[in-house]
Design a protein around this motif. Structure first.
Motif, PDB file in Angstrom:
ATOM      1  N   ALA A   1       0.827  -1.205   0.000  1.00  0.00           N
ATOM      2  CA  ALA A   1       0.000   0.000   0.000  1.00  0.00           C
ATOM      3  C   ALA A   1       0.862   1.255   0.000  1.00  0.00           C
ATOM      4  O   ALA A   1       0.442   2.306  -0.457  1.00  0.00           O
ATOM      5  CB  ALA A   1      -0.933   0.001   1.209  1.00  0.00           C
ATOM      6  N   CYS A   2       2.072   1.158   0.507  1.00  0.00           N
ATOM      7  CA  CYS A   2       2.982   2.303   0.561  1.00  0.00           C
ATOM      8  C   CYS A   2       3.863   2.394  -0.673  1.00  0.00           C
ATOM      9  O   CYS A   2       4.801   3.175  -0.706  1.00  0.00           O
ATOM     10  CB  CYS A   2       3.865   2.214   1.809  1.00  0.00           C
ATOM     11  SG  CYS A   2       2.930   2.379   3.323  1.00  0.00           S
ATOM     12  N   ASP A   3       3.612   1.601  -1.685  1.00  0.00           N
ATOM     13  CA  ASP A   3       4.407   1.590  -2.906  1.00  0.00           C
ATOM     14  C   ASP A   3       4.483   3.003  -3.471  1.00  0.00           C
ATOM     15  O   ASP A   3       3.478   3.667  -3.671  1.00  0.00           O
ATOM     16  CB  ASP A   3       3.760   0.637  -3.918  1.00  0.00           C
ATOM     17  CG  ASP A   3       4.532   0.583  -5.226  1.00  0.00           C
ATOM     18  OD1 ASP A   3       5.667   1.077  -5.288  1.00  0.00           O
ATOM     19  OD2 ASP A   3       3.973   0.021  -6.188  1.00  0.00           O
ATOM     20  N   SER A   4       5.696   3.480  -3.736  1.00  0.00           N
ATOM     21  CA  SER A   4       5.880   4.849  -4.208  1.00  0.00           C
ATOM     22  C   SER A   4       5.325   5.069  -5.609  1.00  0.00           C
ATOM     23  O   SER A   4       5.148   6.201  -6.029  1.00  0.00           O
ATOM     24  CB  SER A   4       7.368   5.212  -4.179  1.00  0.00           C
ATOM     25  OG  SER A   4       8.078   4.393  -5.083  1.00  0.00           O
ATOM     26  N   THR A   5       5.051   4.017  -6.350  1.00  0.00           N
ATOM     27  CA  THR A   5       4.488   4.189  -7.690  1.00  0.00           C
ATOM     28  C   THR A   5       2.980   4.367  -7.636  1.00  0.00           C
ATOM     29  O   THR A   5       2.379   4.788  -8.612  1.00  0.00           O
ATOM     30  CB  THR A   5       4.815   2.980  -8.591  1.00  0.00           C
ATOM     31  OG1 THR A   5       4.255   1.799  -7.998  1.00  0.00           O
ATOM     32  CG2 THR A   5       6.312   2.837  -8.766  1.00  0.00           C
ATOM     33  N   ALA A   6       2.368   4.062  -6.488  1.00  0.00           N
ATOM     34  CA  ALA A   6       0.922   4.237  -6.362  1.00  0.00           C
ATOM     35  C   ALA A   6       0.620   5.725  -6.237  1.00  0.00           C
ATOM     36  O   ALA A   6       1.354   6.464  -5.605  1.00  0.00           O
ATOM     37  CB  ALA A   6       0.406   3.486  -5.133  1.00  0.00           C
ATOM     38  N   PRO A   7      -0.470   6.188  -6.877  1.00  0.00           N
ATOM     39  CA  PRO A   7      -0.812   7.607  -6.742  1.00  0.00           C
ATOM     40  C   PRO A   7      -1.132   7.917  -5.277  1.00  0.00           C
ATOM     41  O   PRO A   7      -1.763   7.130  -4.600  1.00  0.00           O
ATOM     42  CB  PRO A   7      -2.049   7.775  -7.618  1.00  0.00           C
ATOM     43  CG  PRO A   7      -2.566   6.406  -7.855  1.00  0.00           C
ATOM     44  CD  PRO A   7      -1.429   5.451  -7.657  1.00  0.00           C
ATOM     45  N   HIS A   8      -0.635   9.050  -4.815  1.00  0.00           N
ATOM     46  CA  HIS A   8      -0.901   9.425  -3.440  1.00  0.00           C
ATOM     47  C   HIS A   8      -1.718  10.714  -3.403  1.00  0.00           C
ATOM     48  O   HIS A   8      -1.700  11.494  -4.334  1.00  0.00           O
ATOM     49  CB  HIS A   8       0.396   9.567  -2.639  1.00  0.00           C
ATOM     50  CG  HIS A   8       1.348  10.573  -3.211  1.00  0.00           C
ATOM     51  ND1 HIS A   8       2.135  10.299  -4.298  1.00  0.00           N
ATOM     52  CD2 HIS A   8       1.621  11.837  -2.846  1.00  0.00           C
ATOM     53  CE1 HIS A   8       2.854  11.368  -4.580  1.00  0.00           C
ATOM     54  NE2 HIS A   8       2.565  12.311  -3.719  1.00  0.00           N
ATOM     55  N   GLN A   9      -2.407  10.898  -2.321  1.00  0.00           N
ATOM     56  CA  GLN A   9      -3.287  12.039  -2.186  1.00  0.00           C
ATOM     57  C   GLN A   9      -2.462  13.283  -1.866  1.00  0.00           C
ATOM     58  O   GLN A   9      -1.531  13.239  -1.070  1.00  0.00           O
ATOM     59  CB  GLN A   9      -4.290  11.770  -1.065  1.00  0.00           C
ATOM     60  CG  GLN A   9      -5.556  12.523  -1.230  1.00  0.00           C
ATOM     61  CD  GLN A   9      -6.622  11.943  -0.323  1.00  0.00           C
ATOM     62  OE1 GLN A   9      -6.336  11.312   0.659  1.00  0.00           O
ATOM     63  NE2 GLN A   9      -7.852  12.171  -0.681  1.00  0.00           N
ATOM     64  N   THR A  10      -2.788  14.383  -2.507  1.00  0.00           N
ATOM     65  CA  THR A  10      -2.099  15.627  -2.280  1.00  0.00           C
ATOM     66  C   THR A  10      -2.724  16.320  -1.076  1.00  0.00           C
ATOM     67  O   THR A  10      -3.938  16.446  -0.989  1.00  0.00           O
ATOM     68  CB  THR A  10      -2.221  16.534  -3.522  1.00  0.00           C
ATOM     69  OG1 THR A  10      -1.772  15.795  -4.658  1.00  0.00           O
ATOM     70  CG2 THR A  10      -1.400  17.771  -3.376  1.00  0.00           C
ATOM     71  N   SER A  11      -1.894  16.781  -0.165  1.00  0.00           N
ATOM     72  CA  SER A  11      -2.393  17.448   1.034  1.00  0.00           C
ATOM     73  C   SER A  11      -2.898  18.845   0.690  1.00  0.00           C
ATOM     74  O   SER A  11      -2.557  19.420  -0.343  1.00  0.00           O
ATOM     75  CB  SER A  11      -1.293  17.539   2.092  1.00  0.00           C
ATOM     76  OG  SER A  11      -0.344  18.517   1.707  1.00  0.00           O
ATOM     77  N   ALA A  12      -3.706  19.397   1.598  1.00  0.00           N
ATOM     78  CA  ALA A  12      -4.214  20.756   1.422  1.00  0.00           C
ATOM     79  C   ALA A  12      -3.055  21.741   1.334  1.00  0.00           C
ATOM     80  O   ALA A  12      -3.091  22.687   0.546  1.00  0.00           O
ATOM     81  CB  ALA A  12      -5.149  21.112   2.566  1.00  0.00           C
ATOM     82  N   THR A  13      -2.014  21.506   2.107  1.00  0.00           N
ATOM     83  CA  THR A  13      -0.839  22.381   2.085  1.00  0.00           C
ATOM     84  C   THR A  13      -0.184  22.354   0.712  1.00  0.00           C
ATOM     85  O   THR A  13       0.194  23.403   0.176  1.00  0.00           O
ATOM     86  CB  THR A  13       0.181  21.949   3.164  1.00  0.00           C
ATOM     87  OG1 THR A  13      -0.473  21.956   4.432  1.00  0.00           O
ATOM     88  CG2 THR A  13       1.374  22.856   3.201  1.00  0.00           C
ATOM     89  N   ASP A  14      -0.061  21.174   0.122  1.00  0.00           N
ATOM     90  CA  ASP A  14       0.529  21.048  -1.209  1.00  0.00           C
ATOM     91  C   ASP A  14      -0.339  21.738  -2.261  1.00  0.00           C
ATOM     92  O   ASP A  14       0.177  22.388  -3.169  1.00  0.00           O
ATOM     93  CB  ASP A  14       0.718  19.585  -1.598  1.00  0.00           C
ATOM     94  CG  ASP A  14       1.787  18.886  -0.766  1.00  0.00           C
ATOM     95  OD1 ASP A  14       2.622  19.579  -0.157  1.00  0.00           O
ATOM     96  OD2 ASP A  14       1.774  17.640  -0.726  1.00  0.00           O
ATOM     97  N   LYS A  15      -1.649  21.588  -2.133  1.00  0.00           N
ATOM     98  CA  LYS A  15      -2.560  22.212  -3.100  1.00  0.00           C
ATOM     99  C   LYS A  15      -2.464  23.728  -3.029  1.00  0.00           C
ATOM    100  O   LYS A  15      -2.407  24.400  -4.059  1.00  0.00           O
ATOM    101  CB  LYS A  15      -3.997  21.753  -2.854  1.00  0.00           C
ATOM    102  CG  LYS A  15      -4.241  20.326  -3.262  1.00  0.00           C
ATOM    103  CD  LYS A  15      -5.671  19.914  -2.988  1.00  0.00           C
ATOM    104  CE  LYS A  15      -5.886  18.447  -3.316  1.00  0.00           C
ATOM    105  NZ  LYS A  15      -7.246  18.002  -2.999  1.00  0.00           N
ATOM    106  N   PHE A  16      -2.441  24.275  -1.800  1.00  0.00           N
ATOM    107  CA  PHE A  16      -2.338  25.734  -1.687  1.00  0.00           C
ATOM    108  C   PHE A  16      -0.966  26.225  -2.146  1.00  0.00           C
ATOM    109  O   PHE A  16      -0.858  27.278  -2.772  1.00  0.00           O
ATOM    110  CB  PHE A  16      -2.649  26.228  -0.275  1.00  0.00           C
ATOM    111  CG  PHE A  16      -2.709  27.732  -0.216  1.00  0.00           C
ATOM    112  CD1 PHE A  16      -3.721  28.424  -0.860  1.00  0.00           C
ATOM    113  CD2 PHE A  16      -1.724  28.446   0.433  1.00  0.00           C
ATOM    114  CE1 PHE A  16      -3.754  29.805  -0.853  1.00  0.00           C
ATOM    115  CE2 PHE A  16      -1.747  29.839   0.449  1.00  0.00           C
ATOM    116  CZ  PHE A  16      -2.769  30.517  -0.183  1.00  0.00           C
TER     117      PHE A  16
END
Length: 164
Positions: free
Chosen positions: A20-35
């Protein structure tokens, strides 16, 4: 020698968690990253304008990133020679605001993009008014000259391709 059943039971769970922690899997962008992305796009758009470039591409990317977001107007700060207004995005927290800096006549007409640039122009205005206490036209010309120098510096650094 017989394997411990507890260890065998934990091994598959551990492997699933690692998968589940595979770095190739898409990960969710945090609110901080979005802003942070929105701030970057706003700065890019502003720098294109300061450089005298067509900012259409940067503006479209910024609009796309902010279109669905609720906004709130932050406090305006009318100052000489730069007026500052703020647009806040409550979804990202109480301090998630973009500042819009605008140089106004008689000092020029256009955007500046950072508090540092704003501070520079305010310092130039203060110095000019001390140097020419009763000659407002001369003091205004000094500030206008500094603003035009900022524009030329930006134009030398920002190619049109960065604004598309």
């Amino acid at each position: 020698m017989q394997a411990n059943r507890g260890v065998l039971a934990i091994l598959p769970v551990t492997l699933l968690l690692l998968a589940a922690c595979d770095s190739t899997a898409p990960h969710q962008t945090s609110a901080t990253d979005k802003f942070a992305r929105i701030e970057k796009l706003a700065f890019q758009s502003c720098m294109c304008k300061l450089a005298g470039r067509d900012s259409g591409g940067a503006d479209r990317a910024l609009k796309s990133a902010t279109d669905s977001l609720e906004t709130a107007e932050g406090p305006d700060t009318p100052a000489l020679p730069v007026h500052v207004s703020r647009t806040c995005y409550p979804k990202f927290g109480p301090d998630a605001c973009l500042a819009d800096f605008w140089v106004h006549e008689p000092y020029g007409d256009g955007a500046v993009c950072s508090y540092g640039q704003t501070d520079d122009l305010i310092a130039a205005a203060e110095d000019a008014h001390r140097a020419y206490p009763r000659n407002y036209e001369q003091a205004d010309a000094v500030v206008r000259k500094r603003f035009e120098a900022m524009r030329a510096e930006a134009a030398a650094k920002i190619p049109q391709s960065a604004c598309n």
